[in-house]
Motif scaffolding. Structure first.
Motif, PDB file in Angstrom:
ATOM      1  N   GLY A  50     -66.151 -21.927  -0.206  1.00 21.44           N
ATOM      2  CA  GLY A  50     -64.958 -22.031   0.599  1.00 21.44           C
ATOM      3  C   GLY A  50     -63.891 -20.967   0.711  1.00 21.44           C
ATOM      4  N   GLU A  51     -63.925 -20.154  -0.448  1.00 25.68           N
ATOM      5  CA  GLU A  51     -63.151 -19.018  -0.236  1.00 25.68           C
ATOM      6  C   GLU A  51     -63.496 -17.698   0.313  1.00 25.68           C
ATOM      7  N   THR A  52     -62.935 -17.188   0.986  1.00 28.00           N
ATOM      8  CA  THR A  52     -63.450 -15.647   1.774  1.00 28.00           C
ATOM      9  C   THR A  52     -62.848 -14.624   1.055  1.00 28.00           C
ATOM     10  N   TYR A  53     -63.849 -13.453   0.488  1.00 27.11           N
ATOM     11  CA  TYR A  53     -63.459 -12.323   0.209  1.00 27.11           C
ATOM     12  C   TYR A  53     -63.995 -11.245   1.001  1.00 27.11           C
ATOM     13  N   GLU A  54     -63.113 -10.259   1.132  1.00 28.75           N
ATOM     14  CA  GLU A  54     -63.550  -8.865   1.966  1.00 28.75           C
ATOM     15  C   GLU A  54     -64.565  -8.110   0.892  1.00 28.75           C
ATOM     16  N   MET A  55     -65.582  -7.546   1.763  1.00 30.55           N
ATOM     17  CA  MET A  55     -66.327  -6.524   0.868  1.00 30.55           C
ATOM     18  C   MET A  55     -65.704  -5.237   1.021  1.00 30.55           C
ATOM     19  N   GLU A  56     -66.120  -4.081   0.200  1.00 33.88           N
ATOM     20  CA  GLU A  56     -65.841  -2.917   0.077  1.00 33.88           C
ATOM     21  C   GLU A  56     -66.952  -2.180   0.885  1.00 33.88           C
ATOM     22  N   GLU A  57     -66.321  -1.278   1.599  1.00 35.73           N
ATOM     23  CA  GLU A  57     -67.400  -0.398   2.349  1.00 35.73           C
ATOM     24  C   GLU A  57     -67.880   0.859   1.322  1.00 35.73           C
TER      25      GLU A  57
END
Length: 152
Positions: A50-57
């Motif tokens: 349920g936790e959202t994490y942004e990915m690195e490009e």
């Protein structure tokens, strides 16, 4: 009379200049997009418990038609292992389900990285995969592919 002729000459010149101006948009995948949106910036997230994490490009490559030719923009980034050194790890329990969401629903592949190279391809089912049952530090690379580009 002279003022009216000058006015029409200026208006005619403006129409001619407008007709010769560069088009501020390009056609990408059959749709018109503003030139300032190239290369596009796609967002990707990982959802765990349920936790959202942004990915690195990482590396990327985008291509679009421009006039009679094409324009290609390619970036070179650090390897996923190097990026992971400065990235806050996501701590999860063994056998946890991970969901990957990337803008505009590209084809996705996930790879588990060894120390310095891409390792095994991870099985995805509806953009989900399960982390290993063994505790440890794991680095994953998500490779996303659209019709006109790709991002790691």
């Amino acid at each position: 009379m002279k003022l009216t002729s000058l006015f029409f000459a200026v208006v005619l010149l403006l129409f001619l200049l407008t007709g010769c101006a560069n088009d501020p948009s390009e056609v990408v995948n059959g749709a018109e997009e503003p030139s300032s949106d190239f290369p596009p910036s796609m967002t990707g997230t990982v959802i765990v418990n349920g936790e959202t994490y942004e990915m690195e490009e990482g590396n990327s490559m985008w291509e679009r038609k421009k006039g009679d030719g094409s324009e290609v923009v390619q970036t070179d980034a650090s390897s996923p292992s190097q990026i992971a050194e400065s990235f806050n790890a996501i701590k999860v329990e063994p056998n946890t389900d991970v969901l990957i969401e990337i803008e505009k629903d590209p084809a996705q592949s996930v790879y588990l990285w060894n120390e310095d190279e891409r390792g095994q391809k991870i099985k995805l089912a509806n953009n989900h995969f399960v982390v290993p049952s063994s505790e440890g530090r794991y680095v994953y690379e998500v490779f996303a592919e659209w019709q006109n580009g790709e991002v790691s």
